[in-house]
Enzyme design. Structure first.
Site, PDB file in Angstrom:
ATOM      1  N   LYS A   1       1.092  -0.820  -0.262  1.00 31.27           N
ATOM      2  CA  LYS A   1       0.476  -0.247   0.074  1.00 31.27           C
ATOM      3  C   LYS A   1       0.712   1.551  -0.254  1.00 31.27           C
ATOM      4  CE  LYS A   1      -4.540  -1.556   2.489  1.00 31.27           C
ATOM      5  NZ  LYS A   1      -5.225  -1.819   3.008  1.00 31.27           N
TER       6      LYS A   1
ATOM      7  N   ASP B   1     -10.390   3.309   1.877  1.00 27.58           N
ATOM      8  CA  ASP B   1     -10.107   2.652   3.371  1.00 27.58           C
ATOM      9  C   ASP B   1     -10.323   3.149   3.935  1.00 27.58           C
ATOM     10  OD1 ASP B   1      -8.989   0.281   3.127  1.00 27.58           O
ATOM     11  OD2 ASP B   1      -7.527   0.413   2.830  1.00 27.58           O
TER      12      ASP B   1
END
Ligand code: ATR
Length: 274
Positions: free
Chosen positions: A73, A109
């Site tokens: 990420k 997220d």
């Protein structure tokens, strides 16, 4: 008997890039969503060690979008053509859109966490205890901060916790001092309680009171020790499924421009978890 999978020369390919990736629930969720809205698209899982060559492949083969998961990420950032401002501030991407050969990174997220919580409570000026200071805490923390929550970061290791709190411009307390700060919303972003160590929780259950909202981002199991203790104490609870599904909803809508079939996506994940 297996139904014939429809794949032809027009099928659009998406996928999740991670290592490991074999436990990812994203393929099942996104493929159910494509089927539900009738899109000629499929979503695969890619076990990747070299994120740079994988993203070159995304460009080269013309995948229209990918999800990025652990441990890529942060490292994925340096291979992108453009990074959305929020993802930039969080310092991580979990969503890439391939816009005519240009790779653009986003972080859904934070959106997932906000959507999951706001289904049960408001966030503006709420006192939030953010437990953890890893990558997940960064995305969730910034998401809640941008909604006007008043956050305190609690973490076991002081250095990491202080560093996240400083980046967010909020207060830090060691996790051991959790009982010394009043909270209205508690969010666990650590892996504490995740299978196979399902009996543990990050705080003492006696600190939970019925007026609190308690969210756990762990979804394996869905009813973590923390969620069970919170239910027992009469708190409002938000389990990890909600955040997972909503981060996927945001990805789906960014990639396809089609409204995501939230219920079907939720059911697809529940079918696997059960
Ligand atoms: P992620 O990117 O998934 O958030 P991470 O960067 O490894 O994962 O961060 C894990 C977080 O969970 C950290 O905040 C970690 O606390 P430390 O900084 O003290 O390591 C927290 N964590 C993991 N196991 C924990 C435990 N048993 N008790 C308390 N905190 C724990």
């Amino acid at each position: 008997m297996l139904k014939q999978l429809h794949v032809d020369t027009k099928t659009i390919l998406y996928g999740v890039i991670g290592n490991p990736v074999n436990h990812s629930l994203s393929p099942v969720m996104h493929n159910r969503a494509f089927a539900e809205v009738g899109l000629n698209s499929i979503y695969m899982a890619f076990h990747v060690t070299d994120i740079g060559s994988a993203l070159a492949g995304v460009r080269g083969l013309g995948l229209k979008g990918v999800s990025i998961t652990i441990p890529h990420k942060v490292t994925a950032l340096s291979f992108l053509d453009e990074i959305d401002g929020k993802a930039q501030q969080i310092g991580a991407v979990n969503t890439i859109v391939n816009h005519q050969g240009k790779l653009i990174g986003y972080n859904s997220d934070c959106y997932g966490a906000v959507k999951a919580l706001t289904a049960k409570t408001t966030l503006w000026e709420k006192k939030v205890a953010l437990i953890g200071a890893g990558g997940a805490a960064r995305a969730v923390g910034f998401g809640l901060l941008w909604e006007g929550a008043r956050i305190t970061v609690f973490n076991r290791s002081i250095k990491k916790g202080e560093s996240l709190a400083k980046d967010m411009g909020v207060a830090f307390r060691p996790l051991a001092e959790f009982d010394q700060v009043e909270s209205q919303i508690i969010v666990n972003t650590t892996s504490v309680g995740m299978s196979p160590n399902t009996r543990v929780m990050p705080i003492t259950p006696s600190l939970l009171t019925p007026d609190m909202v308690v969210m756990d981002i762990v979804y394996n199991p869905l009813r973590t020790a923390l969620i069970q203790a919170a239910e027992k104490a009469g708190c409002t609870t938000v389990d990890g499924l909600a955040m997972f599904v909503y981060q996927g909803v945001a990805q789906f809508e960014k990639w396809t421009g089609v409204k995501a079939p939230v219920k079907a996506m939720q059911q697809a994940v529940l079918d696997i978890l059960h």
